[in-house]
Design an enzyme around this catalytic site. Structure first.
Site, PDB file in Angstrom:
ATOM      1  N   ARG A  93      -7.453 -65.048 -35.804  1.00 22.64           N
ATOM      2  CA  ARG A  93      -8.069 -64.974 -37.137  1.00 22.64           C
ATOM      3  C   ARG A  93      -9.342 -65.806 -37.132  1.00 22.64           C
ATOM      4  O   ARG A  93      -9.363 -66.910 -36.572  1.00 22.64           O
ATOM      5  CB  ARG A  93      -7.147 -65.582 -38.215  1.00 22.64           C
ATOM      6  CG  ARG A  93      -5.822 -64.910 -38.380  1.00 22.64           C
ATOM      7  CD  ARG A  93      -5.893 -63.583 -39.077  1.00 22.64           C
ATOM      8  NE  ARG A  93      -6.575 -63.630 -40.368  1.00 22.64           N
ATOM      9  CZ  ARG A  93      -7.021 -62.540 -41.008  1.00 22.64           C
ATOM     10  NH1 ARG A  93      -6.871 -61.357 -40.474  1.00 22.64           N
ATOM     11  NH2 ARG A  93      -7.601 -62.650 -42.176  1.00 22.64           N
ATOM     12  N   HIS A 111     -11.115 -70.424 -24.569  1.00 22.11           N
ATOM     13  CA  HIS A 111     -11.778 -69.114 -24.598  1.00 22.11           C
ATOM     14  C   HIS A 111     -11.867 -68.599 -23.164  1.00 22.11           C
ATOM     15  O   HIS A 111     -12.243 -69.350 -22.254  1.00 22.11           O
ATOM     16  CB  HIS A 111     -13.178 -69.268 -25.204  1.00 22.11           C
ATOM     17  CG  HIS A 111     -13.931 -67.981 -25.257  1.00 22.11           C
ATOM     18  ND1 HIS A 111     -13.680 -67.011 -26.208  1.00 22.11           N
ATOM     19  CD2 HIS A 111     -14.907 -67.479 -24.452  1.00 22.11           C
ATOM     20  CE1 HIS A 111     -14.478 -65.973 -25.998  1.00 22.11           C
ATOM     21  NE2 HIS A 111     -15.231 -66.230 -24.931  1.00 22.11           N
TER      22      HIS A 111
HETATM   23  C1  GRF Z   1      -6.005 -66.323 -23.868  1.00 21.73           C
HETATM   24  O1  GRF Z   1      -6.697 -65.553 -22.941  1.00 21.73           O
HETATM   25  C2  GRF Z   1      -6.948 -67.294 -24.536  1.00 21.73           C
HETATM   26  O2  GRF Z   1      -7.987 -67.717 -23.710  1.00 21.73           O
HETATM   27  C3  GRF Z   1      -7.508 -66.467 -25.676  1.00 21.73           C
HETATM   28  O3  GRF Z   1      -6.440 -65.676 -26.111  1.00 21.73           O
HETATM   29  C4  GRF Z   1      -5.506 -65.505 -25.041  1.00 21.73           C
HETATM   30  C5  GRF Z   1      -4.190 -65.983 -25.557  1.00 21.73           C
HETATM   31  O4  GRF Z   1      -3.150 -65.741 -24.637  1.00 21.73           O
HETATM   32  N1  GRF Z   1      -8.069 -67.331 -26.698  1.00 21.73           N
HETATM   33  P1  GRF Z   1      -1.761 -66.461 -24.848  1.00 21.73           P
HETATM   34  O5  GRF Z   1      -1.257 -66.047 -26.216  1.00 21.73           O
HETATM   35  O6  GRF Z   1      -1.974 -67.935 -24.744  1.00 21.73           O
HETATM   36  O7  GRF Z   1      -0.878 -65.924 -23.756  1.00 21.73           O
END
Ligand code: GRF
Length: 206
Positions: A93, A111
């Site tokens: 979000r 990220h």
């Molecule tokens: C990860 O790739 C993170 O970098 C991005 O969203 C994804 C989340 O994956 N912000 P998870 O839910 O932690 O497995």
């Protein structure tokens, strides 16, 4: 030593949350997860938190008339739990400026790219399209502009010939799971550097 009280915001799978839960499972780790908040009921990360004995709460954004009202409810929950640092971990979000500003210097995100390259979504597809040979992930402070805050830590992986988006995502995710706990440790120990003092609230000595 008191451990830094962390709240983690998720929307789904929660593999980065798992990496943080695993790190915080060591009593010598300088942070503890006190609350996991999800905007999606049934997010797998909620099961991971419960299995680790961590409190969870679902705040469904669809039940609020505005982004600001939803964020205000999250803010109340985080403050009621005594949270000192918020970790975004796959939280899908956009956050209101007011919420971000009230947690500025106390909210971080992971990220899946080497920022400032490839902001936004589909970062692995963006990297493949650009033809870069190095890709990776970034932990950064959250500021009102998307994927734009000061960088705390980065980890790089090679892009190999013939990589699919999924191949690259898996290689990056493996280093995300190492980087996020490391960045959290550095912050909790007061050793994260930011040139902007407003963004180093947890590090008054820097
Ligand atoms: C990860 O790739 C993170 O970098 C991005 O969203 C994804 C989340 O994956 N912000 P998870 O839910 O932690 O497995």
């Amino acid at each position: 030593m008191a451990r830094l009280k962390v709240g983690v915001l998720i929307s789904g799978r929660g593999s980065n949350l798992q990496a943080l839960l695993d790190a915080c499972g060591d009593p010598a780790f300088p942070a503890e997860i006190a609350l996991v908040l999800s905007n999606v009921a049934g997010a797998h990360g909620l099961d991971r938190a419960s299995a680790a004995g961590v409190a969870t709460q679902v705040i469904d954004h669809k039940e609020f008339p505005s982004r600001e009202a939803f964020d205000a409810e999250m803010d109340r929950a985080l403050r009621a739990a005594g949270i000192e640092l918020v970790c975004l971990a796959g939280f899908m979000r956009l956050l209101s400026v007011g919420f971000v500003e009230s947690w500025q210097g106390r909210m971080i995100n992971i990220h899946p790219s080497l920022l400032p390259a490839f902001k936004g979504l589909r970062t692995h597809a963006q990297a493949l399209a650009a033809g870069v040979k190095l890709h990776g992930c970034t932990v950064h402070y959250v500021t009102p502009a998307l994927d734009d805050g000061p960088i705390i830590a980065q980890a790089a992986v090679p892009v190999l010939a013939g990589d699919s988006e999924e191949d690259l995502a898996a290689r990056v995710l493996a280093v995300e799971h190492r980087l996020y706990p490391l960045a959290l440790k550095v912050i909790a120990e007061g050793k994260a550097y930011s040139a902007d003092p407003k963004l180093s609230l947890l590090n008054p000595s820097v």
